[in-house]
Design an enzyme around this catalytic site. Structure first.
Site, PDB file in Angstrom:
ATOM      1  N   GLY A  78       0.809  -1.211   0.000  1.00  0.00           N
ATOM      2  CA  GLY A  78       0.000   0.000   0.000  1.00  0.00           C
ATOM      3  C   GLY A  78       0.843   1.263   0.000  1.00  0.00           C
ATOM      4  N   CYS A  79       2.154   1.093   0.044  1.00  0.00           N
ATOM      5  CA  CYS A  79       3.050   2.241  -0.023  1.00  0.00           C
ATOM      6  C   CYS A  79       3.621   2.316  -1.430  1.00  0.00           C
ATOM      7  CB  CYS A  79       4.201   2.087   0.973  1.00  0.00           C
ATOM      8  SG  CYS A  79       3.684   2.086   2.683  1.00  0.00           S
ATOM      9  N   GLN A  80       3.679   3.521  -1.985  1.00  0.00           N
ATOM     10  CA  GLN A  80       4.237   3.690  -3.321  1.00  0.00           C
ATOM     11  C   GLN A  80       5.739   3.436  -3.299  1.00  0.00           C
ATOM     12  OE1 GLN A  80       3.844   7.602  -5.028  1.00  0.00           O
ATOM     13  NE2 GLN A  80       3.904   6.781  -7.095  1.00  0.00           N
TER      14      GLN A  80
END
Length: 138
Positions: A53-55
């Site tokens: 969910g983190c770029q």
């Protein structure tokens, strides 16, 4: 009711940010906090510890020291490393009950919810979810 260590850390963080007049200075402070994160061994940079969910790439792991949860994390992005430092300052070295009882109001109080890009905001929420998920299991 006495203030928990996590809540106190959150209040101190908010006070630290109040000395900055603008968001450029606040971003620099966040980056500086990230630069002071403890080393995160290369062998921990594996899929098992990666936050989805983190770029940018973010790895987080935890250990139990007595009744406290100790989180360690890192990122390959400067601002995200700073956000990790913010979260660790509030939530690391706390009991699971204390973590569960500490609402992350710093995001609104500091204006992070308005000033972070949507992708960074999503990443911050993903890291928070991981911390709370660990605390829920204890």
């Amino acid at each position: 009711m006495s203030t928990s260590g996590a809540e106190q850390a959150q209040q101190e963080l908010i006070e630290d940010f109040e000395i900055f007049d603008n968001w450029m200075d606040r971003y620099q402070y966040i980056i500086d906090m990230g630069n002071q994160l403890p080393d995160f061994p290369e062998e921990w940079k594996i899929e098992e510890f990666k936050i989805q969910g983190c770029q940018s790439n973010v790895w987080m792991r935890h250990e139990e020291e007595g009744d406290k949860l100790v989180f360690k994390a890192t990122s390959d992005a400067a601002i995200v490393s700073g956000l990790i430092a913010v979260l660790l300052r509030i939530y690391s070295e706390r009991t699971a009950a204390e973590i569960r009882a500490t609402e992350p109001h710093f995001m609104t109080d500091l204006g992070l919810d308005k000033h972070l890009s949507p992708t960074r905001s999503n990443g911050l929420h993903a890291m928070l979810e991981k911390i709370y998920a660990v605390a829920q299991q204890k």
